[in-house]
Enzyme design. Sequence first.
Site, PDB file in Angstrom:
ATOM      1  N   THR A 187       0.870  -1.180   0.000  1.00 12.11           N
ATOM      2  CA  THR A 187       0.000   0.000   0.000  1.00 12.11           C
ATOM      3  C   THR A 187       0.906   1.229   0.000  1.00 12.11           C
ATOM      4  O   THR A 187       2.087   1.123   0.344  1.00 12.11           O
ATOM      5  CB  THR A 187      -0.876   0.029   1.264  1.00 12.11           C
ATOM      6  OG1 THR A 187      -0.001   0.071   2.394  1.00 12.11           O
ATOM      7  CG2 THR A 187      -1.754  -1.196   1.354  1.00 12.11           C
ATOM      8  N   GLU A 337      -5.651  -3.337  -1.547  1.00  7.11           N
ATOM      9  CA  GLU A 337      -6.140  -4.427  -0.691  1.00  7.11           C
ATOM     10  C   GLU A 337      -7.257  -5.236  -1.341  1.00  7.11           C
ATOM     11  O   GLU A 337      -7.600  -6.313  -0.871  1.00  7.11           O
ATOM     12  CB  GLU A 337      -6.693  -3.840   0.626  1.00  7.11           C
ATOM     13  CG  GLU A 337      -5.661  -3.323   1.600  1.00  7.11           C
ATOM     14  CD  GLU A 337      -5.275  -1.861   1.373  1.00  7.11           C
ATOM     15  OE1 GLU A 337      -5.412  -1.381   0.231  1.00  7.11           O
ATOM     16  OE2 GLU A 337      -4.845  -1.215   2.330  1.00  7.11           O
ATOM     17  N   LYS A 447     -13.859  18.949   8.789  1.00 10.65           N
ATOM     18  CA  LYS A 447     -14.847  19.124   9.850  1.00 10.65           C
ATOM     19  C   LYS A 447     -14.870  20.584  10.270  1.00 10.65           C
ATOM     20  O   LYS A 447     -13.938  21.077  10.893  1.00 10.65           O
ATOM     21  CB  LYS A 447     -14.532  18.228  11.037  1.00 10.65           C
ATOM     22  CG  LYS A 447     -15.685  18.152  12.008  1.00 10.65           C
ATOM     23  CD  LYS A 447     -15.633  16.914  12.878  1.00 10.65           C
ATOM     24  CE  LYS A 447     -17.013  16.661  13.460  1.00 10.65           C
ATOM     25  NZ  LYS A 447     -17.053  15.571  14.378  1.00 10.65           N
ATOM     26  N   TRP A 452     -19.540  18.080   8.731  1.00 11.78           N
ATOM     27  CA  TRP A 452     -18.606  17.572   7.728  1.00 11.78           C
ATOM     28  C   TRP A 452     -18.814  18.263   6.380  1.00 11.78           C
ATOM     29  O   TRP A 452     -19.937  18.481   5.961  1.00 11.78           O
ATOM     30  CB  TRP A 452     -18.808  16.070   7.523  1.00 11.78           C
ATOM     31  CG  TRP A 452     -18.462  15.239   8.724  1.00 11.78           C
ATOM     32  CD1 TRP A 452     -19.323  14.587   9.540  1.00 11.78           C
ATOM     33  CD2 TRP A 452     -17.152  14.980   9.234  1.00 11.78           C
ATOM     34  NE1 TRP A 452     -18.643  13.938  10.528  1.00 11.78           N
ATOM     35  CE2 TRP A 452     -17.300  14.150  10.371  1.00 11.78           C
ATOM     36  CE3 TRP A 452     -15.857  15.359   8.860  1.00 11.78           C
ATOM     37  CZ2 TRP A 452     -16.223  13.700  11.121  1.00 11.78           C
ATOM     38  CZ3 TRP A 452     -14.777  14.905   9.606  1.00 11.78           C
ATOM     39  CH2 TRP A 452     -14.969  14.091  10.723  1.00 11.78           C
TER      40      TRP A 452
END
Length: 545
Positions: A187, A337, A447, A452
């Site tokens: 990753t 993944e 935020k 949000w």
Amino acid sequence: MNDSSIVSTMMPVHLSLNHFLERAGLLFATNEVISRRPDKSYLHHTYADIYTRTRQLAQALLQLGLKKGDRVATLCWNHHVHLECYFGIPAAGGVMHTLNLRLSADEIAWIANDAKDRFLIVDDVLLPLLNQFKDQCHFEKIIVVPFTGQTHGGPELDYETLLSQTDTTNFQYVEHHEDDPVSMCYTSGTTGKPKGVVYSHRSTVLHTLVGCLGDFWSLKSTDVVFPVTPMFHANSWGIPYGAMMMGAKLVFPGPHLHPEDLLDCMQYAPPTLALGVPTIWMGLIQTYENALQTQPNRWHLPKGMRSLVGGAAVPQALIKAFDTHGIWIMQGWGMTETSPLCTVSYTKAEFADASDDEKYRRAAMAGVPVPLVDLRIRDDNGLNAAWDGQQVGEIQVSGPFITGSYHQVPVQADKFTDDGWLRTGDVASVDAAGFVRITDRTKDLIKSGGEWISSVDLENALMAHSTIAEAAVIAIPDIKWSERPLACLVLKPGATLDAQELGNHLQQMGFAKWQLPDRYELLDQIPRTSTGKFYKLRLREMFTH
Ligand code: ADP
């Protein structure tokens, strides 16, 4: 013996990548694989050549002492030799470990050591990079792919010489179980150290079969596939396996990824299917449309080409821009993944007659889960969010080509749930038709005053404005509101920034005043990550004072 007992009568044959290679050798001998060399000339092979050469590679690796499960790293661009590695290393029982050549030398060394790479196959044009970290690693054999014709003169082996000296008369595939590993990829490690994901014959075969289905790649032997997705990351989204399985013609861009080079390549062998991250196509369409003003006949876009774009949110403006030239963009979402294909945005039957606006709106979503992938949205309380297009939460996935752990890392609760699902760190909603709409990565959400704000939504809206070529929105700390949005912009040639006008535009697109960016920063280019996505971490470093 109980008369009612029953067992399957099917042959216990293990799923295997070797089958795809054998199939290509047998059925697609004359189909072509084209690679662009560093000097920009084109090299042609047939699948018959690739078949022979791949088995030679496998045999050569065995003669060099490769043992089952040994890692063979690749440090290569997209070309036919990398394709040979995709199949030849597993054919010899090895595990192909694709090293990301865009990482720093120290990062690559760390990853190669973590994977315990035993052999390395490297492009000659990448030897200067290798020389920066070779001493930190323990490669027993280094095999150099000679593209430039220059001799490298070291103790390294020459790929072509190795192949030409190898006799495959008695070659036998190394026996394997379908769960045996075939490849691994790390990753990108934007949070913490990179982690290895290890794919198996089974996971790769199933992912390939799903990818090739009609609503996704819809791959045919008559297709001409242009993988701009790097083969050194996330299996190039799996397309090299699919092309081999179906015998589709492949056109590899080699190290030449600038928009002009990609457009040149597309003239040489017009693709019917192309794959890449959004930034690649943003650059390409800008270059193409600028050229239309000055040299209208320099390039033609291949009308009717399908394009799978993903790895980051695909702006609606980009989808529309390509559509005006007869190219339809399908969006995909996934991760290293997840092999990586998890969702694809395609036209489901119930939307076949929908308005253009609705089609664009859906194309700008991440799409519908592909077969074999189970997907759920978990809210902050750990409950399943309803598929109502409103409730948001973390995407969690499970399936036979989704990783259940990382290479030699204990399973952690922040990565996997108690019931074994992968926690993706992506925040999304799903609507009643099953369309996933990604709001953000957890770490990219803004935020502000307890509410949000989606950076993805703001970027999408900004890039729909006629003056904006690229937009990346980040959160910057704010004493009063805790965080506020800052928009980094690249303007179209000749355009000027008008913050007032952009604010009006965003409000017209449905944003409330408090959601509008407080600041706009103009850049020549948005910095890119090693996989070509907007590098928000770097932007935060640049603008957080
Ligand atoms: P990295 O980007 O860290 O190198 P990956 O290549 O595995 O790692 O990228 C996976 C991530 O890319 C996903 O978790 C998601 O945040 C982002 N991503 C992929 N496809 C999309 C998409 N269609 N829309 C929005 N984000 C996406």
